[in-house]
Design an enzyme around this catalytic site. Sequence first.
Site, PDB file in Angstrom:
ATOM      1  N   ASP A 169      -4.923 -47.711  14.036  1.00  0.00           N
ATOM      2  CA  ASP A 169      -4.312 -47.027  15.168  1.00  0.00           C
ATOM      3  C   ASP A 169      -4.581 -45.532  15.010  1.00  0.00           C
ATOM      4  OD1 ASP A 169      -3.318 -49.622  15.426  1.00  0.00           O
ATOM      5  OD2 ASP A 169      -1.358 -48.947  16.156  1.00  0.00           O
ATOM      6  N   LYS A 236      -3.473 -47.294  23.474  1.00  0.00           N
ATOM      7  CA  LYS A 236      -2.066 -47.341  23.071  1.00  0.00           C
ATOM      8  C   LYS A 236      -1.385 -46.089  23.579  1.00  0.00           C
ATOM      9  CE  LYS A 236       0.594 -47.205  18.698  1.00  0.00           C
ATOM     10  NZ  LYS A 236       0.502 -47.334  17.213  1.00  0.00           N
ATOM     11  N   LYS A 272      -1.403 -51.300  24.395  1.00  0.00           N
ATOM     12  CA  LYS A 272      -0.238 -51.340  23.510  1.00  0.00           C
ATOM     13  C   LYS A 272       0.740 -50.212  23.841  1.00  0.00           C
ATOM     14  CE  LYS A 272       1.156 -50.853  18.643  1.00  0.00           C
ATOM     15  NZ  LYS A 272       0.708 -50.650  17.243  1.00  0.00           N
TER      16      LYS A 272
END
Lengths: 336, 500, 301
Positions: A169, A236, A272
């Site tokens: 991430d 995300k 996300k």
Amino acid sequence: MTVVDPRPAGERPTAATLTLARRVINSARLDDAALRGFLHGLPGVDEVGAKARAAGLATRSIKTSSKALALDLAISMVDLTTLEGADTEGKVRALCAKALQPEHANTDCPRVAAVCVYNDLVPVALHALRGSDVKVAAVATAFPSGRASRAVKLTDTAEAIRAGAHEIDMVIDRGAFLAGRYLQVFEEIAAVAEACRADGARAHLKVILETGELVTLDNVRRASFLAMLAGADFVKTSTGKVPVAATLPVTLVMLEAVRDWHRQTGIRIGVKPAGGIRSAKDALKYLVTVAETAGPEWLTPDRFRFGASTLLNDLLMQRRKLAMGHYAGPDYVTID
Amino acid sequence: MTHPAATSAPGRLALAERFLHYAPAPESRSIVDIRPAYGLFIDGAFVEGDGERFSTINPADEKVLAEVTSANAADVDRAVVAARRASERVWSATPGTERAKYLFRIARLIQERGRELAVLETLDNGKPIKESRDFDVPAAAAHFFYYAGWADKLEYAGYGPTVRPRGVVGQVIPWNFPLLMLAWKIAPALATGNTVVLKPAETTPLSALLFAEICQQADLPPGVVNILTGAGETGRLLVEHEGIDKVAFTGSTQVGKAIARAIAGTGTGLTLELGGKAANIVYDDAPIDETVEGIVNGIFFNQGHVCCAGSRLLVQESIAEEVVERLQRRLSTLRLGDPLDKNTDIGAINSQAQLDRIRELTAAGEAEGAQRWSATCELPERGYWFAPTVFTDVSQAHRIASEEVFGPVLSVLTFRTPDEAIAKANNTPYGLSAGIWTDKGSRILWTADRLRAGVVWANTFNQFDPSSPFGGYKESGYGREGGRHGLEPYLALATEVDAA
Amino acid sequence: MMAKSGSAANAPETRLEARKTYKLFIGGKFPRSESGRSYVISDRSGRFLANVAQGSRKDARDAVVAARAAFPNWSGATAYNRGQVLYRVAEVMEGRRAQFVDEVSALEGIGRKEAERAVGAAVDRWIWYAGWSDKIAQIVGGANPVAGPYFNLSVPEPTGVVAVLAPQDSALLGLVSVIAPVIVTGNSAIVIASEERPLPAITLSEALATSDVPSGVVNVLTGRTAEIAEHLATHEDVNGLDLTGAPGDLVTSLAAAAAGTLKRLWAPSPGAPTPDWLSVPGIGRMTAFLETKTVWHPKGQ
């Protein structure tokens, strides 16, 4: 004329990424001007309309069998997260135990999708989760601010990959994005994407846009496309470390972006939302938004995740409530 | 319970699709008590009428909800006399501050009984509960709240310092927003000191009868509001009654013209809110996702039973294909079915007659060569239903481009330049509303200036607010409802007072 | 507190009342003065009624902070919402009529009937102003027909934080008549209650605190008007000043102090008669604390 990129191979976007990006933006050159032309040529987002659409989706009433299905789906999509300065091996081991068996003494409950930690704790998580299909995600690239040199960010990523993280991430450089240095953001994402595939690794890359700092929904759409151009597997919303984290309108705009990207390229990118989603009720609103915006193909942990910590226990309490027929209490789910 | 994450990929998709097929989430109908039969509400009490009985049915299953009374000439007379008496003895002498408090009470009572009203409205009309619950009922309460505030401030409204009520008002309302149209009619009339005789539509009388109960709960003086049920003949008797000082009508252009003819020369005031064939103009720089939502809301809100519906989509040719494709994909996610289900987007068509009209016009559309596309959705066996439908390759010459369908049917036309968009948009005898979609503010205002329509929405559609005037140009009627402007038709202005 | 009007006929005569403590109202809370001071309030015949908090310079400072914090959400709420909230105040006040009548009667030295009339008028005044929330812009704003291809629209906006010196005579009706017009348009207020008749102001605060009025939109200080007013008149984060209740000899100096930051001012004219609070107000108390914003936008293809 051919210009030779003087940078080491690891810092250069791969040929495939560049080819796709050139095709999508319809430009032989890849520079700030070309990227700006493409990103600013995307249809605008009307904030009022987008918020109204999200609010409309949030009124869907998910009951009985659909709710049971949705709760299990949501549990299976959780990236169970701990990203604190105070994280210890013990804390991570406890989190992993919860990931493997979320509901106390009940193997019927689905496992979460992944455990998300800082990269120094990847080995601890991997060991605790060994033999399971629960993934280990590591935050990298000078999380959460992203304020470090390219070299540091790539080293950060490489360490996580070497330690065996399945997913990375990363954060984008919001400063560069807001200053209009789109090529810099593009190249950084592409370089991290490359690092995710170094030495035969096949880590998935989630690109954190930190939408709370990008502020406008136009920026959210543009940053989503920029990340997808550069080779993201997921977009995300947030680090969870700034005041505004995931919201339904922001997630809606990102889902519209991945839907349109698929229409254009045939590639399905995941989404996300992370931070701020604490109740099962909220999670269900997100699933409705996924289903009705991107489509049911996105209703799988491969394409939709929740970055969360407290959400899981509320999902479990609602699951108990459905199973038992009366309201559940917090003393009957574990705190880890 | 199986573990979705452990399922294979095709299995997962099946699960996801099962989720998307949301389980039924019906609102309970037990919240509302429908009496087997209703009389008329005259002079503060429910009374037996002299006319015939007829039934009102639930258009979603064709079952009878209740028997109601068709008011005849004697009933109309009684109601007008009661309203006159209330006007002269009580209401015109009630200070504005006190009238205001009655209206505030009514607003609060509507809020308190909101869910009950919403369920009743959905049963009688066929509209989705999410619309009656989230739009019709709160908007009706808000309308009373807004006009309550005007009751003691009329001298500030800009119509002169000595405004007076007209007297007794006859009001006839349609079936598409029964309670809301009642609020649009009654709230400004009472705020300005008039008394009212109102006739709801014959297919949707129940919320007006519940409103009569609310008037009783509010201790509104008898005769200030009278509700007469019945069909067109009752309406005709009411608007042509010589004891009526002002008529307000919402409905078809055809009936509106007949009323205007009938009362010509009598001095009776008249406002008309009639049909429409609104153009919804989409320029090539429109915010595309929100535009698609706006198109959907513009024509499929309330099954398209909306006089200001955006029924003619005018898209700039360069993006027409993309807009239609996105629109069709979006329409495939609309849920048609049980109006009481909280997830229903498209409810039932209000009546067999209306369904027949929609079928006739869509058949004409196909016959005239337009391309028909309808969302695939299962229509319930009983009740009146029509799937969301889009016609492409429509030209101005087609009936579906010129006649009001009043149903979930959209006609798509294209244009090349702003001037052409304006020309096509205005090329209709109607002029109620219009929509504009573009990211360029300057173009919005330029376009709005040139549209011959009473309400122009930019980058949104079907927005309503009690403070905002609503009404049409040309054959869409005259007079405005809502806002400061909505007071004027109910006031005898100073010049008329002097002349009298 | 003072009256026995509420006691049932057959209640034991010996029942001792639990008296109310009258405190300040700042940011939705009821603190004592940070100074620890209080002063005695008596009825017109000199009978003790209560010890009231004597607000200080620092209490005023805290009240400004609370009012400023409340301003963005209150001014950003829809006019419809503000109208609903003001109407709710009227509803809640109606339920406390008896207490207000007791206080007004004791402090103003008027009979119950007259006090009842004043309290009823105070409730109605909230309703009157509630109705203005979504209408004032329709009266003082509007489209301007400029000579050119421009859209031009003027809209009123609240000025910000307004300090209000409540009238000294009319303890409740006068008080409501100066608070409601300030907040209905979206301003937040700091009110200095009538110095010798402050009890209804605190009881009103209790109604406000239980009516959906967001914390900090109205802040009520009791104490010495002259002492507190000076600090509000000079405060750089106060945008408006209503001098209705200013002691006559202070009007000029307070107005001059307010000129330091060009505060919007509502001040009684020298020698003007005491307002008749029962008569219907005009819109001046609202427009005094409104700014007009005019927006231009071109119209073109």
